[in-house]
Design a protein around this motif. Sequence first.
Motif, PDB file in Angstrom:
ATOM      1  N   VAL A  17      46.565  43.863  23.986  1.00  0.00           N
ATOM      2  CA  VAL A  17      45.895  45.148  24.198  1.00  0.00           C
ATOM      3  C   VAL A  17      44.386  44.976  24.149  1.00  0.00           C
ATOM      4  CG1 VAL A  17      45.605  47.480  23.294  1.00  0.00           C
ATOM      5  CG2 VAL A  17      47.853  46.401  23.241  1.00  0.00           C
ATOM      6  N   ILE A  18      43.917  44.200  23.178  1.00  0.00           N
ATOM      7  CA  ILE A  18      42.474  43.950  23.047  1.00  0.00           C
ATOM      8  C   ILE A  18      41.954  43.211  24.272  1.00  0.00           C
ATOM      9  CG2 ILE A  18      40.728  42.736  21.700  1.00  0.00           C
ATOM     10  CD1 ILE A  18      42.430  43.279  19.220  1.00  0.00           C
ATOM     11  N   GLY A  19      42.739  42.246  24.755  1.00  0.00           N
ATOM     12  CA  GLY A  19      42.335  41.496  25.950  1.00  0.00           C
ATOM     13  C   GLY A  19      42.212  42.382  27.174  1.00  0.00           C
ATOM     14  N   TYR A  20      43.184  43.275  27.376  1.00  0.00           N
ATOM     15  CA  TYR A  20      43.128  44.197  28.510  1.00  0.00           C
ATOM     16  C   TYR A  20      41.978  45.197  28.359  1.00  0.00           C
ATOM     17  CZ  TYR A  20      47.577  42.581  30.415  1.00  0.00           C
ATOM     18  OH  TYR A  20      48.576  41.821  30.980  1.00  0.00           O
ATOM     19  N   LEU A  25      36.523  46.930  30.106  1.00  0.00           N
ATOM     20  CA  LEU A  25      35.091  47.133  29.867  1.00  0.00           C
ATOM     21  C   LEU A  25      34.252  46.204  30.745  1.00  0.00           C
ATOM     22  CD1 LEU A  25      35.062  47.474  25.967  1.00  0.00           C
ATOM     23  CD2 LEU A  25      34.710  49.293  27.650  1.00  0.00           C
ATOM     24  N   LEU A  26      34.716  44.956  30.877  1.00  0.00           N
ATOM     25  CA  LEU A  26      34.002  44.003  31.723  1.00  0.00           C
ATOM     26  C   LEU A  26      34.025  44.442  33.185  1.00  0.00           C
ATOM     27  CD1 LEU A  26      32.498  41.284  31.705  1.00  0.00           C
ATOM     28  CD2 LEU A  26      34.704  40.163  32.112  1.00  0.00           C
ATOM     29  N   TRP A  60      39.928  40.999  45.631  1.00  0.00           N
ATOM     30  CA  TRP A  60      40.560  39.784  46.134  1.00  0.00           C
ATOM     31  C   TRP A  60      40.128  38.564  45.318  1.00  0.00           C
ATOM     32  CZ3 TRP A  60      44.418  38.050  48.924  1.00  0.00           C
ATOM     33  CH2 TRP A  60      44.385  36.763  49.420  1.00  0.00           C
ATOM     34  N   VAL A  61      38.845  38.488  44.994  1.00  0.00           N
ATOM     35  CA  VAL A  61      38.340  37.368  44.183  1.00  0.00           C
ATOM     36  C   VAL A  61      38.991  37.383  42.799  1.00  0.00           C
ATOM     37  CG1 VAL A  61      36.291  36.393  43.079  1.00  0.00           C
ATOM     38  CG2 VAL A  61      36.157  37.242  45.424  1.00  0.00           C
ATOM     39  N   LEU A  62      39.131  38.560  42.209  1.00  0.00           N
ATOM     40  CA  LEU A  62      39.774  38.668  40.899  1.00  0.00           C
ATOM     41  C   LEU A  62      41.240  38.263  40.970  1.00  0.00           C
ATOM     42  CD1 LEU A  62      38.228  42.022  39.612  1.00  0.00           C
ATOM     43  CD2 LEU A  62      37.803  39.730  38.705  1.00  0.00           C
ATOM     44  N   LEU A  63      41.891  38.573  42.078  1.00  0.00           N
ATOM     45  CA  LEU A  63      43.287  38.165  42.248  1.00  0.00           C
ATOM     46  C   LEU A  63      43.391  36.642  42.292  1.00  0.00           C
ATOM     47  CD1 LEU A  63      46.268  38.905  42.806  1.00  0.00           C
ATOM     48  CD2 LEU A  63      45.694  38.943  45.241  1.00  0.00           C
ATOM     49  N   ILE A  64      42.512  36.000  43.051  1.00  0.00           N
ATOM     50  CA  ILE A  64      42.520  34.534  43.129  1.00  0.00           C
ATOM     51  C   ILE A  64      42.222  33.921  41.767  1.00  0.00           C
ATOM     52  CG2 ILE A  64      41.457  32.525  44.212  1.00  0.00           C
ATOM     53  CD1 ILE A  64      43.168  34.251  46.073  1.00  0.00           C
ATOM     54  N   SER A 103      51.116  39.661  36.976  1.00  0.00           N
ATOM     55  CA  SER A 103      50.122  39.464  35.914  1.00  0.00           C
ATOM     56  C   SER A 103      48.721  39.271  36.497  1.00  0.00           C
ATOM     57  CB  SER A 103      50.510  38.262  35.049  1.00  0.00           C
ATOM     58  OG  SER A 103      50.528  37.074  35.819  1.00  0.00           O
ATOM     59  N   SER A 104      48.635  38.690  37.699  1.00  0.00           N
ATOM     60  CA  SER A 104      47.334  38.465  38.331  1.00  0.00           C
ATOM     61  C   SER A 104      46.775  39.738  38.953  1.00  0.00           C
ATOM     62  CB  SER A 104      47.448  37.375  39.414  1.00  0.00           C
ATOM     63  OG  SER A 104      47.896  36.159  38.869  1.00  0.00           O
ATOM     64  N   LEU A 105      47.615  40.753  39.139  1.00  0.00           N
ATOM     65  CA  LEU A 105      47.165  41.996  39.768  1.00  0.00           C
ATOM     66  C   LEU A 105      46.447  42.935  38.797  1.00  0.00           C
ATOM     67  CD1 LEU A 105      50.139  42.977  42.123  1.00  0.00           C
ATOM     68  CD2 LEU A 105      47.787  42.501  42.808  1.00  0.00           C
ATOM     69  N   VAL A 106      46.496  42.624  37.507  1.00  0.00           N
ATOM     70  CA  VAL A 106      45.907  43.536  36.515  1.00  0.00           C
ATOM     71  C   VAL A 106      44.416  43.736  36.756  1.00  0.00           C
ATOM     72  CG1 VAL A 106      45.425  43.876  34.064  1.00  0.00           C
ATOM     73  CG2 VAL A 106      47.646  42.977  34.787  1.00  0.00           C
ATOM     74  N   ALA A 107      43.671  42.644  36.863  1.00  0.00           N
ATOM     75  CA  ALA A 107      42.215  42.739  37.054  1.00  0.00           C
ATOM     76  C   ALA A 107      41.844  43.402  38.388  1.00  0.00           C
ATOM     77  CB  ALA A 107      41.573  41.356  36.943  1.00  0.00           C
ATOM     78  N   PRO A 108      42.481  43.043  39.525  1.00  0.00           N
ATOM     79  CA  PRO A 108      42.150  43.732  40.779  1.00  0.00           C
ATOM     80  C   PRO A 108      42.413  45.229  40.747  1.00  0.00           C
ATOM     81  CG  PRO A 108      43.323  41.699  41.253  1.00  0.00           C
ATOM     82  CD  PRO A 108      43.366  41.885  39.770  1.00  0.00           C
ATOM     83  N   VAL A 109      43.522  45.628  40.125  1.00  0.00           N
ATOM     84  CA  VAL A 109      43.825  47.058  40.036  1.00  0.00           C
ATOM     85  C   VAL A 109      42.788  47.767  39.180  1.00  0.00           C
ATOM     86  CG1 VAL A 109      45.490  48.727  39.134  1.00  0.00           C
ATOM     87  CG2 VAL A 109      46.288  46.800  40.493  1.00  0.00           C
ATOM     88  N   MET A 110      42.351  47.105  38.104  1.00  0.00           N
ATOM     89  CA  MET A 110      41.292  47.689  37.269  1.00  0.00           C
ATOM     90  C   MET A 110      40.013  47.873  38.077  1.00  0.00           C
ATOM     91  SD  MET A 110      41.563  45.896  33.512  1.00  0.00           S
ATOM     92  CE  MET A 110      42.924  46.239  32.410  1.00  0.00           C
TER      93      MET A 110
END
Length: 306
Positions: A17-20, A25-26, A60-64, A103-110
């Motif tokens: 949870v802390i990581g997400y 925030l990032l 896309w970059v975040l997904l990669i 799991s890789s889609l988390v950052a792009p969706v954010m």
Amino acid sequence: MDAFQGILKFVINQKTVIGYSFMALLTMGSERLFSLVAFKCPCSTENVVYGLVFLFAPAWVLLILGFFVNNRTWRLFTGCCRNPRKTLPRGRFCYVFVQIILSSLVAPVMWLSVALLNGTFYECAMSGTNSSNLLKWICKGKPKECWEELYKISCGKTSMTPTDNEELKLSLQAQSQILGWFLICSASFFSLLTLCYARCQSKVSYLQLSFWKTYTQKEKKQLENTFLDYANKLSERNLKCFFENKRPDVFPMPTFAAWEAASELHSFNQSQQHYSSLHRVVEDGLELSPEDEETTMVLMDTAHNG
């Protein structure tokens, strides 16, 4: 001291949870920085391409990057072209690959959610549209100049009144925010459904699953420490023998086949409570080599086939 240990335990237990949260925030900070520093809507016919690039290219970059930093990606693909069955002997490639993608889609969706909630990129992209249907929808109830000068809306250089100009900008930003919240709600609901389905299909109970996770974390940590310890001992032995010009002593190491088996992605079997591929190799794939008094790792199947 007890209070510090309690806080440390809480942080460890809630590290996902802390990581997400930190990732969110990032992402928000990065999006804000892009909007203020790098993004300058051209207010021309290039608005669509420019806005969509800023909206989707970082995603896309975040997904990669998500694929790059996921250890399971390299555990899945390392050596799979030479011998696919050694990595996934039960043909679970697609199942594991889908898990990696999710799991890789988390950052792009954010990123997409934050960017849409801000509305800057969407506003620029939509203001450059040439679609008659979209123009009819956006410019409904607005002066005819809206049809001809919509691409200038982000710069405020239209011949419309300031009031109409501001209303159009707010309308486009509202559409972007609606899409952003729709994406957040959809992603959250899909995540819940995926987790519920995975738990429903679980082969183990809740308590055993908790133990499995704990064991996996401990094994990973101790494996890294053991790697360092053995690498230090082996390098020290080799350097000593090199400079003293003498033959090295026998250094017990896993066989090639044992490394291969321990690197497989683990699939739980109810008949045998093995909590990792390494655990399975140790329980079922160990025997003493008759040629050596040292304990070496030899796969049973390899020995029988030989």
